[in-house]
Design a protein around this motif. Structure first.
Motif, mmCIF file in Angstrom:
data_model
loop_
_atom_site.group_PDB
_atom_site.id
_atom_site.type_symbol
_atom_site.label_atom_id
_atom_site.label_comp_id
_atom_site.label_asym_id
_atom_site.label_seq_id
_atom_site.Cartn_x
_atom_site.Cartn_y
_atom_site.Cartn_z
ATOM 1 N N SER A 206 0.839 -1.190 0.000
ATOM 2 C CA SER A 206 0.000 0.000 0.000
ATOM 3 C C SER A 206 0.873 1.239 0.000
ATOM 4 O O SER A 206 2.030 1.202 0.424
ATOM 5 C CB SER A 206 -0.928 0.019 1.219
ATOM 6 N N THR A 207 0.328 2.330 -0.507
ATOM 7 C CA THR A 207 1.013 3.617 -0.486
ATOM 8 C C THR A 207 0.130 4.626 0.231
ATOM 9 O O THR A 207 -1.092 4.456 0.333
ATOM 10 C CB THR A 207 1.310 4.145 -1.899
ATOM 11 N N ALA A 208 0.747 5.691 0.680
ATOM 12 C CA ALA A 208 0.003 6.783 1.293
ATOM 13 C C ALA A 208 -0.644 7.635 0.207
ATOM 14 O O ALA A 208 -0.253 7.563 -0.963
ATOM 15 C CB ALA A 208 0.947 7.624 2.141
ATOM 16 N N PRO A 209 -1.629 8.456 0.553
ATOM 17 C CA PRO A 209 -2.226 9.366 -0.439
ATOM 18 C C PRO A 209 -1.193 10.333 -1.002
ATOM 19 O O PRO A 209 -0.125 10.537 -0.428
ATOM 20 C CB PRO A 209 -3.293 10.111 0.371
ATOM 21 N N ALA A 210 -1.545 10.953 -2.134
ATOM 22 C CA ALA A 210 -0.701 11.941 -2.794
ATOM 23 C C ALA A 210 0.670 11.363 -3.106
ATOM 24 O O ALA A 210 1.693 11.793 -2.606
ATOM 25 C CB ALA A 210 -0.565 13.208 -1.954
ATOM 26 N N VAL A 211 0.692 10.339 -3.970
ATOM 27 C CA VAL A 211 1.928 9.661 -4.354
ATOM 28 C C VAL A 211 2.866 10.627 -5.070
ATOM 29 O O VAL A 211 2.458 11.363 -5.963
ATOM 30 C CB VAL A 211 1.610 8.469 -5.280
ATOM 31 N N ALA A 212 4.113 10.634 -4.678
ATOM 32 C CA ALA A 212 5.125 11.437 -5.362
ATOM 33 C C ALA A 212 5.934 10.541 -6.282
ATOM 34 O O ALA A 212 6.231 9.405 -5.934
ATOM 35 C CB ALA A 212 6.049 12.105 -4.341
ATOM 36 N N THR A 213 6.298 11.032 -7.454
ATOM 37 C CA THR A 213 7.068 10.246 -8.402
ATOM 38 C C THR A 213 8.315 11.014 -8.798
ATOM 39 O O THR A 213 8.365 12.228 -8.698
ATOM 40 C CB THR A 213 6.229 9.923 -9.655
ATOM 41 N N SER A 214 9.317 10.293 -9.271
ATOM 42 C CA SER A 214 10.581 10.944 -9.612
ATOM 43 C C SER A 214 10.357 11.975 -10.710
ATOM 44 O O SER A 214 9.688 11.713 -11.700
ATOM 45 C CB SER A 214 11.593 9.898 -10.078
ATOM 46 N N GLY A 215 10.919 13.144 -10.517
ATOM 47 C CA GLY A 215 10.797 14.196 -11.507
ATOM 48 C C GLY A 215 9.497 14.967 -11.414
ATOM 49 O O GLY A 215 9.258 15.910 -12.157
ATOM 50 N N HIS A 216 8.608 14.552 -10.497
ATOM 51 C CA HIS A 216 7.324 15.239 -10.355
ATOM 52 C C HIS A 216 7.042 15.450 -8.872
ATOM 53 O O HIS A 216 7.410 14.631 -8.034
ATOM 54 C CB HIS A 216 6.179 14.404 -10.951
ATOM 55 N N PRO A 217 6.340 16.528 -8.543
ATOM 56 C CA PRO A 217 5.891 16.663 -7.162
ATOM 57 C C PRO A 217 4.777 15.670 -6.893
ATOM 58 O O PRO A 217 4.283 15.003 -7.804
ATOM 59 C CB PRO A 217 5.367 18.106 -7.122
ATOM 60 N N ALA A 218 4.388 15.552 -5.641
ATOM 61 C CA ALA A 218 3.265 14.680 -5.315
ATOM 62 C C ALA A 218 2.046 15.100 -6.132
ATOM 63 O O ALA A 218 1.784 16.280 -6.322
ATOM 64 C CB ALA A 218 2.956 14.775 -3.826
ATOM 65 N N VAL A 219 1.318 14.126 -6.668
ATOM 66 C CA VAL A 219 0.137 14.420 -7.467
ATOM 67 C C VAL A 219 -0.978 14.835 -6.525
ATOM 68 O O VAL A 219 -1.441 14.041 -5.707
ATOM 69 C CB VAL A 219 -0.278 13.186 -8.293
ATOM 70 N N GLU A 220 -1.400 16.075 -6.630
ATOM 71 C CA GLU A 220 -2.401 16.602 -5.712
ATOM 72 C C GLU A 220 -3.703 15.812 -5.831
ATOM 73 O O GLU A 220 -4.223 15.606 -6.930
ATOM 74 C CB GLU A 220 -2.664 18.077 -6.011
ATOM 75 N N GLY A 221 -4.201 15.349 -4.720
ATOM 76 C CA GLY A 221 -5.458 14.622 -4.698
ATOM 77 C C GLY A 221 -5.343 13.146 -5.019
ATOM 78 O O GLY A 221 -6.355 12.445 -5.072
ATOM 79 N N ALA A 222 -4.127 12.646 -5.241
ATOM 80 C CA ALA A 222 -3.964 11.223 -5.546
ATOM 81 C C ALA A 222 -4.357 10.389 -4.336
ATOM 82 O O ALA A 222 -3.948 10.678 -3.215
ATOM 83 C CB ALA A 222 -2.529 10.926 -5.951
ATOM 84 N N PRO A 223 -5.157 9.343 -4.529
ATOM 85 C CA PRO A 223 -5.602 8.531 -3.390
ATOM 86 C C PRO A 223 -4.542 7.530 -2.951
ATOM 87 O O PRO A 223 -3.568 7.274 -3.659
ATOM 88 C CB PRO A 223 -6.821 7.798 -3.956
ATOM 89 N N ALA A 224 -4.732 6.971 -1.759
ATOM 90 C CA ALA A 224 -3.901 5.846 -1.324
ATOM 91 C C ALA A 224 -4.162 4.663 -2.252
ATOM 92 O O ALA A 224 -5.239 4.523 -2.825
ATOM 93 C CB ALA A 224 -4.231 5.476 0.115
ATOM 94 N N LEU A 225 -3.145 3.804 -2.408
ATOM 95 C CA LEU A 225 -3.251 2.648 -3.288
ATOM 96 C C LEU A 225 -3.052 1.365 -2.506
ATOM 97 O O LEU A 225 -2.247 1.316 -1.569
ATOM 98 C CB LEU A 225 -2.200 2.727 -4.399
#
Length: 357
Positions: A206-225
């Motif tokens: 599982s991941t926490a909400p607002a996943v951050a990816t390399s080269g990008h800031p955390a995606v605003e509003g991204a849900p937990a997975l």
């Protein structure tokens, strides 16, 4: 009416690259309702042309092969910005390479056209690129390409896989990937016990909400997975997951060439086989589809890719109808068949469980 052209993403697989523009046209037809999309070449490069006054960039951003969008005016291409539709980096799908792996672009296509037919309703987490988060099951998960594609677009992924080594490889990759991406997560493999006896294993991540990816800031509003994969036979998927139901079931069925379904021990003991690889995808699907249909929520959709050289479209449609599912028909649905190699002609079919069931 404005004219637009969508640039089709390149594919490392030459055969699939040749089919990609036609598949993109079919995908647009079944997921957006846009009519008249067509393959077009501009300066030797493949695009998909479309004319519409109701352009929704978010819809186009979710297309599996969309690389860029342009408005075509006076012979010039004007870029149209597409919103970001993925919350994970695409290397989640592309890093792993192994024999028998389904082309990542096709996996995205199969997932997208299936999820686009879901009508389950209810409360769902909203996704940044539009739409809502769904629970997706791959009952023949392999090393998890479909589940990774689900995560890439913000959906939860669940799976069943007979090969325990494949689940171990998926778990090892996901733990390393999440750690290297510096994502807040949990990931573990643990035994599954019944009556005090270990009968298999399960991988949970599982991941926490607002996943951050390399080269990008955390995606605003991204849900937990959430991802959960259990070892076992696909025909036991309902027993393995118990009362849990899913919005979508998406799977690439055995082609009867490289992939062979394994007979269960009790089948062999009953004189119905010797436990070796069973090269009859049709027989496997006839047993498995009714099980999968029972795992769908009302309004949920089942998407299957399969080799039509072993089972024709009418045969698979009859299996789905016999399981109480309604096969999707109309413009685009008969246009997904394409050659993989000399012994595999792949097609896809999507069928929905009625909401009242």
């Amino acid at each position: 009416m404005s004219d637009y052209v969508m640039l089709v993403a390149p594919s490392a697989n030459r055969v699939y690259a040749e089919a990609a523009p036609a598949l993109a046209v079919a995908e647009l037809a079944v997921t957006t309702g846009i009519e008249g999309a067509h393959r077009i070449r501009i300066a030797g490069v493949d695009y998909v042309g479309l004319g519409t006054d109701r352009l929704d960039p978010a819809q186009l951003a979710r297309q599996s092969s969309a690389l860029a969008l342009f408005e075509l005016a006076d012979g010039l291409l004007r870029p149209v910005e597409l919103p970001r539709a993925r919350i994970m980096d695409d290397d989640l799908l592309t890093i792993t390479k192994y024999a028998g792996k389904t082309n990542e672009m096709f996996t995205r296509l199969l997932l997208h056209v299936t999820c686009a037919q879901v009508r389950t309703g209810g409360e769902r987490a909203a996704l940044p690129g539009g739409g809502v988060q769904l629970d997706v099951l791959d009952p023949m998960a392999g090393r998890g390409t479909t589940l990774q594609a689900a995560w890439e677009t913000g959906h939860n992924g669940f799976g069943v896989e007979l090969d325990e080594r494949a689940v171990e490889q998926l778990a090892a990759f996901m733990r390393t990937y999440l750690r290297r991406k510096r994502l807040k997560h949990s990931a573990e493999v643990r035994p599954v016990r019944r009556q005090g006896r270990v009968i298999g294993h399960r991988f949970d991540a599982s991941t926490a909400p607002a996943v951050a990816t390399s080269g990008h800031p955390a995606v605003e509003g991204a849900p937990a997975l959430t991802m959960s994969v259990l070892t076992g036979d696909t025909r036991d998927a309902a027993a393995l997951f118990g009362r849990r139901r899913f919005d979508a079931i998406v799977t690439d069925a055995p082609y009867g060439i490289v992939h062979g379904a394994r007979r269960r021990g009790r089948d062999a003991a009953a004189g119905d086989g010797d436990g070796r690889a069973e090269r009859s995808p049709a027989a496997l699907l006839a047993e498995a589809v009714p099980v999968w249909a029972g795992q769908l929520r009302g309004g949920g959709a089942l998407g299957i890719a399969w080799n039509t050289l072993g089972l024709d479209r009418d045969g698979l449609a009859a299996i789905c109808a016999g399981a109480g599912l309604e096969v999707c028909t109309g413009p685009g649905w008969d246009d997904f068949a394409h050659r993989v190699d000399s012994s595999i002609r792949r097609d896809l079919l999507v069928a929905r469980r009625p909401r009242s069931s």
